[in-house]
Design a protein around this motif. Structure first.
Motif, PDB file in Angstrom:
ATOM      1  N   GLY A   1      39.218  42.388  44.587  1.00 13.77           N
ATOM      2  CA  GLY A   1      40.447  42.480  45.371  1.00 13.77           C
ATOM      3  C   GLY A   1      40.665  43.780  46.105  1.00 13.77           C
ATOM      4  O   GLY A   1      41.514  43.864  46.981  1.00 13.77           O
TER       5      GLY A   1
ATOM      6  N   ARG B   1      44.652  46.685  42.845  1.00 15.73           N
ATOM      7  CA  ARG B   1      43.990  46.907  41.553  1.00 15.73           C
ATOM      8  C   ARG B   1      44.966  47.288  40.455  1.00 15.73           C
ATOM      9  O   ARG B   1      44.845  46.842  39.320  1.00 15.73           O
TER      10      ARG B   1
ATOM     11  N   VAL C   1      46.854  44.137  39.347  1.00 13.47           N
ATOM     12  CA  VAL C   1      45.998  43.224  38.585  1.00 13.47           C
ATOM     13  C   VAL C   1      45.697  43.800  37.210  1.00 13.47           C
ATOM     14  O   VAL C   1      45.665  43.071  36.210  1.00 13.47           O
ATOM     15  N   PHE C   2      45.483  45.112  37.119  1.00 14.18           N
ATOM     16  CA  PHE C   2      45.239  45.741  35.813  1.00 14.18           C
ATOM     17  C   PHE C   2      46.438  45.532  34.898  1.00 14.18           C
ATOM     18  O   PHE C   2      46.287  45.211  33.710  1.00 14.18           O
TER      19      PHE C   2
ATOM     20  N   PHE D   1      40.485  41.769  40.142  1.00 19.57           N
ATOM     21  CA  PHE D   1      40.305  43.188  39.833  1.00 19.57           C
ATOM     22  C   PHE D   1      38.993  43.712  40.415  1.00 19.57           C
ATOM     23  O   PHE D   1      38.923  44.833  40.943  1.00 19.57           O
ATOM     24  N   VAL D   2      37.952  42.907  40.327  1.00 23.82           N
ATOM     25  CA  VAL D   2      36.636  43.334  40.807  1.00 23.82           C
ATOM     26  C   VAL D   2      36.530  43.231  42.320  1.00 23.82           C
ATOM     27  O   VAL D   2      35.995  44.134  42.980  1.00 23.82           O
TER      28      VAL D   2
ATOM     29  N   ASP E   1      41.254  48.190  46.314  1.00 24.19           N
ATOM     30  CA  ASP E   1      42.092  49.225  45.704  1.00 24.19           C
ATOM     31  C   ASP E   1      43.585  48.921  45.811  1.00 24.19           C
ATOM     32  O   ASP E   1      44.375  49.357  44.978  1.00 24.19           O
TER      33      ASP E   1
END
Length: 322
Positions: free
Chosen positions: A267, A272, A275-276, A264-265, A269
């Motif tokens: 990877g 994202r 992953v969220f 998330f940090v 946009d």
């Protein structure tokens, strides 16, 4: 000395207030449904239709610069991702630019394509459009239907699998947990208006698998303990089973979250949103395997001796004697 996220030989009572946990989950599901009805989902290009442009240039792809150049055109939702392939040469830098369908148009017009070309040439003068493909509203509508069918079939397959492996009470508990996880995930995407595309559907199916795996581990231990502790009430057997698998549950969730948070940090946009969804799914999946699936099993009651005909007790949150 081994690392332990939870103390050894815990004896926590997870069912001191089962109605409270089910009530909280029911309220969250209701809020998710209200948000979905009032706000809807922020559908990505996959579901709204649009145009995909494959670009190639000798200069390295700068996703941020591409995005800044296209924002001034005010074309709505634009997704940019770099394409990596080991067969590409050093002067082959490929990117995929996805532009949402413009209002009243089946696809992005030729004039708009030329405007996009001009904007990107300011960043990479030698850029070329290798291919331009459009997805119309009809195709995007079919994708929505297919996605819904995929999720429903996955949950239906889980129902049959758990029913055959355990009993119908276990199956309903597992499906209740899966529906809980999927609805809350859709609800958080609706409330925060995060872009919802095919990658999120993949995340939902992954969440179904993850939550099911966690639930089956707990249910396996429940079945073993039901035969081991035939004189103990069902509530006590469920507590013993969850406590015995608690260390494994938290360790699995923690290590999965470490990898997901890193993605998330770092990877970017492009992934994202996916992953969220996975991070949220791991959290609610761990919660539901304990407080939803097991609480539903406690509500329905369960057979205590598999060698005899069906003997169930369906008193609400009551104890089941041997």
């Amino acid at each position: 000395m081994r690392l332990r996220l939870v103390p050894e030989n815990t004896s926590w009572d997870f069912f001191s207030r089962p109605k409270l946990w089910l009530g909280i989950s029911a309220a969250l599901i209701l809020l998710s449904l209200v948000s979905f009805v009032l706000q809807g989902l922020n559908y990505g290009i996959d579901f709204r239709g649009g145009t995909t442009i494959r670009t190639e240039s000798a200069e390295p792809v700068d996703v941020g610069a591409y995005r800044d150049a296209l924002q001034a055109l005010e074309l709505g939702d634009i997704t940019i991702s770099e394409v990596f392939d080991p067969t590409f040469g050093p002067d082959q830098n490929v990117a995929m630019v996805r532009i949402q369908a413009q209002e009243g148009q089946e696809s992005v017009s030729v004039e708009t394509i030329e405007r996009v070309r001009g904007a990107l040439q300011e960043v990479a003068p030698d850029i070329e459009f290798v291919s331009v493909e459009s997805v119309g509203p009809k195709v995007s509508g079919e994708l929505i239907q297919t996605a819904i069918i995929a999720v429903l079939l996955a949950i239906g397959a889980v129902l049959v699998y758990i029913w055959l492996r355990f009993e119908w009470q276990f199956a309903l508990g597992a499906v209740a947990a899966l529906v809980h996880d999927v609805v809350l995930t859709i609800g958080i995407f609706s409330e925060l208006q995060i872009r919802f595309d095919l990658a999120i559907i993949a995340a939902l199916l992954t969440i179904v698998g993850y939550s099911l795996n966690d639930t089956v581990v707990v249910f396996d231990r429940v079945r073993e303990n039901l035969m081991k502790y035939k004189k103990r009430p069902l509530r006590e057997v469920l507590n013993i089973s969850i406590n015995e698998t608690l260390s494994r549950t938290f360790m699995t969730s923690a290590t999965t979250l470490l990898a997901l948070i890193s993605l998330f940090v770092l990877g970017g946009d492009v992934i994202r949103g996916f992953v969220f969804a996975m991070i949220w799914g791991v959290i609610v999946g761990t919660y539901s395997s304990i407080f939803i699936a097991s609480a539903t099993l406690l509500l329905l009651g369960v057979k205590r001796d598999w060698s005899k005909p069906d003997q169930t007790a369906g008193t609400q949150f009551g104890d089941v004697d041997a």
